[in-house]
Write an enzyme that holds these catalytic residues in place. Structure first.
Site, PDB file in Angstrom:
ATOM      1  N   GLU A 257       7.246 -66.918  36.350  1.00 49.54           N
ATOM      2  CA  GLU A 257       5.901 -67.364  35.999  1.00 49.54           C
ATOM      3  C   GLU A 257       5.752 -68.806  36.461  1.00 49.54           C
ATOM      4  O   GLU A 257       6.753 -69.486  36.672  1.00 49.54           O
ATOM      5  CB  GLU A 257       5.666 -67.289  34.479  1.00 49.54           C
ATOM      6  CG  GLU A 257       5.194 -65.934  33.970  1.00 49.54           C
ATOM      7  CD  GLU A 257       6.297 -64.905  33.907  1.00 49.54           C
ATOM      8  OE1 GLU A 257       7.473 -65.308  33.796  1.00 49.54           O
ATOM      9  OE2 GLU A 257       6.014 -63.696  33.977  1.00 49.54           O
ATOM     10  N   HIS A 292      -3.685 -53.967  31.538  1.00 51.84           N
ATOM     11  CA  HIS A 292      -2.343 -54.560  31.498  1.00 51.84           C
ATOM     12  C   HIS A 292      -1.589 -54.139  30.234  1.00 51.84           C
ATOM     13  O   HIS A 292      -0.363 -54.059  30.231  1.00 51.84           O
ATOM     14  CB  HIS A 292      -2.407 -56.082  31.646  1.00 51.84           C
ATOM     15  CG  HIS A 292      -1.174 -56.627  32.315  1.00 51.84           C
ATOM     16  ND1 HIS A 292      -0.730 -56.189  33.539  1.00 51.84           N
ATOM     17  CD2 HIS A 292      -0.242 -57.539  31.898  1.00 51.84           C
ATOM     18  CE1 HIS A 292       0.401 -56.813  33.858  1.00 51.84           C
ATOM     19  NE2 HIS A 292       0.714 -57.630  32.875  1.00 51.84           N
ATOM     20  N   GLU A 447       7.512 -61.988  26.757  1.00 46.68           N
ATOM     21  CA  GLU A 447       6.340 -61.430  27.417  1.00 46.68           C
ATOM     22  C   GLU A 447       5.839 -60.191  26.685  1.00 46.68           C
ATOM     23  O   GLU A 447       4.644 -59.909  26.673  1.00 46.68           O
ATOM     24  CB  GLU A 447       6.646 -61.103  28.880  1.00 46.68           C
ATOM     25  CG  GLU A 447       5.366 -60.863  29.655  1.00 46.68           C
ATOM     26  CD  GLU A 447       5.609 -60.452  31.083  1.00 46.68           C
ATOM     27  OE1 GLU A 447       6.594 -59.731  31.319  1.00 46.68           O
ATOM     28  OE2 GLU A 447       4.813 -60.824  31.935  1.00 46.68           O
TER      29      GLU A 447
HETATM   30 FE1  SF4 Z   1       4.125 -55.506  35.792  1.00 50.23          FE
HETATM   31 FE2  SF4 Z   1       5.262 -55.509  33.430  1.00 50.23          FE
HETATM   32 FE3  SF4 Z   1       5.533 -57.631  34.999  1.00 50.23          FE
HETATM   33 FE4  SF4 Z   1       3.169 -57.141  33.872  1.00 50.23          FE
HETATM   34  S1  SF4 Z   1       5.078 -57.637  32.812  1.00 50.23           S
HETATM   35  S2  SF4 Z   1       3.523 -57.641  36.018  1.00 50.23           S
HETATM   36  S3  SF4 Z   1       3.166 -54.900  33.846  1.00 50.23           S
HETATM   37  S4  SF4 Z   1       6.297 -55.592  35.383  1.00 50.23           S
HETATM   38 FE    FE Z   2       3.006 -59.398  32.158  1.00 56.04          FE
END
Ligand code: SF4
Ligand code: FE
Length: 483
Positions: A257, A292, A447
């Site tokens: 990130e 998402h 996350e």
């Molecule tokens: Fe893909 Fe999961 Fe990463 Fe979000 S957290 S981008 S859904 S792999």
């Molecule tokens: Fe994510």
């Protein structure tokens, strides 16, 4: 042919001139940096698997825009079946990388922006939808990675964008020109941005009239002048700078990130998909978040599969695979993991077409899915730590294992069952450490809590979608109660 090979993907990124910073310094060639490279490998896997005939059905789709075979990560879902395949694809990639493979944020943004621009044009006679379709054709044909960027820094959470002491704490339009707009602000915790060709920006909350300069959506290449990417730290990240791979836990893959600054970035008209239509800001946020939240019913389950496998394997290496409490803990991990999968599949199977024509998940079930994700991976991780024993956080380093003087002691005293080399036991323990406390814990634990919206955001959606009046009416009908 729209499908890029993994090598073509790497080369296409190498040609870009992104402004990336790590440890206070500009990174000249991000794709070669040892801390960044594992995250790139995870995205690269989305290209690799798309070339593999055995995964063709999950990894590719036929574009409704061009009629060509494309990577599913650039697809607009055309049916409930497409929504289900998306989740299965994400589980597969979670299994193959044991990390966040980053490419879903773009896919989720495409589907949300597509239906929202359609609705905006219908109300305002704007031309965002056609622009967005042209843009997506380009993305599909070039097989690009696009980072969906939603979360603003937000400053004082009690104040709307236009009332912040610093007006840049939400990304905003600072200048309108004949040929486009200039934007300023930032987006925080942007998944996979360094591995992305483009960034698709969306607003982060529902807005009112006074916030209309903040109601903006657009896409630009990630190396556009004025975009500065400040790479985020992860627990144990500098182990990737050490010699050897054992102490990394996951030797090849990872996620990342970053804090992304938009310092007076110019956006040409053809790349603008919302510009002041504040009443659609909340709708776009809800749709993106819904997609998402569905995604987590796939990716976290695939990563969970690996953690369950690691727990079962370490139990074997420790000589206790048949202990009844160990078997029961593994059953519990599977139960939790498959429950997440059930909600991911359910919100997909119960999907519906939007007016624009692409398919949207069932919002209530997608929010239930993500609410479970804020809890179950923590319990799965707890059980994995329980089964692993304390050694996964107290073990000496790879250098010690390789040392001519003391290596033999590690070999001897860290051995589990006969027939399994000590190093294999150490590898599995380090993987468990990585997934529960190390670099991959960002993706699997925190996350799970905050990605795609923190728990309270789902509870608000659950309350909005729950149709309590219908449930109360069921009772009245049963009991012959008339108002
Ligand atoms: Fe893909 Fe999961 Fe990463 Fe979000 S957290 S981008 S859904 S792999
Ligand atoms: Fe994510």
């Amino acid at each position: 042919m729209p499908l890029k090979s993994p090598e073509e993907y790497l080369e296409s990124l190498r040609k870009m001139k992104m402004e990336v910073y790590l440890f206070g310094e500009r990174v000249e060639e991000p794709i070669d940096h040892p801390i960044i490279r594992p995250s790139l490998n995870s995205v690269k896997m989305t290209y690799e698997l798309a070339q593999d005939p055995q995964y063709e059905d999950l990894m590719t789709a036929t574009s409704n825009l061009t009629g060509e075979k494309i990577n599913r990560f650039t697809h607009l879902h055309q049916s409930e079946e497409d929504l289900v395949k998306k989740v299965k694809m994400q589980r597969l990639l979670g299994q193959k990388t044991a990390s966040c493979f980053q490419r879903c944020v773009g896919m989720d943004a495409f589907n949300a922006v597509y239906s929202t621009t359609y609705d905006m044009d219908k109300k305002y006679g704007t031309e965002y939808f056609d622009r967005f379709v042209e843009y997506l054709k380009y993305v599909q044909t070039e097989d690009l990675v696009v980072d969906g960027a939603m979360t603003d820094p937000k400053g004082d959470r009690g104040l709307p964008p236009s009332k912040q002491a610093d007006p840049d704490l939400f990304l905003r339009i600072v200048e309108k020109r004949d040929d486009g707009i200039v934007v300023r602000g930032a987006k925080v915790h942007q998944t996979g941005i360094v591995n992305s060709h483009e960034v698709l920006v969306m607003p982060t909350i529902a807005m009112k009239k006074e916030d209309k300069d903040y109601a903006v959506s657009f896409a630009v290449p990630t190396d556009t002048s004025g975009i500065k990417i400040i790479y985020g730290r992860q627990s144990c990240d500098t182990r990737k700078l050490e010699e050897g791979t054992l102490d990394r836990g996951n030797p090849k893959f990872g996620g990342h990130e970053a804090l992304v600054i938009f310092d007076n970035v110019f956006v040409p008209n053809e790349r603008i998909f919302m510009c002041g239509e504040y009443d659609f800001s909340g709708i776009l946020v809800e749709r993106f978040a819904g997609y998402h939240r569905q995604s987590y019913g796939g990716c976290k389950v695939g990563v969970g599969d690996v953690l369950i496998g690691a727990a079962a394997l370490i139990a074997e290496y420790n000589g206790v695979p048949k202990a009844s409490h160990i078997k029961d803990k593994i059953i519990e991990m599977i139960h939790l993991n498959e429950t997440l999968y059930c909600t991911g599949i359910a919100c997909s199977s119960e999907g519906h077409p939007t007016e624009a024509g692409n398919y949207e998940i069932d919002m209530l079930l997608a929010n239930i899915c993500k609410q479970n994700v804020t809890r179950f991976p923590y319990e799965i991780a707890r059980l994995a730590e329980d089964i692993a024993g304390g050694l996964f956080v107290t073990m000496p380093s790879e250098q010690d294992l390789k040392s001519p003087e003391i290596g033999k002691y590690i070999e001897k005293y860290l051995k589990g069952v006969e027939g399994v080399p000590t190093i294999n036991r150490m590898k599995v323990l380090r993987l468990i450490e990585n997934m529960t406390l190390g670099t991959a814990a960002v993706g699997y634990r925190t996350e799970s809590m905050h990605g795609a919206g923190s728990p309270q955001a789902q509870r608000i959606m659950i309350s909005r979608q729950s149709n309590l009046d219908m449930k109360k009416k069921l009772v009245k009908d049963l009991l012959d109660i008339e108002d």
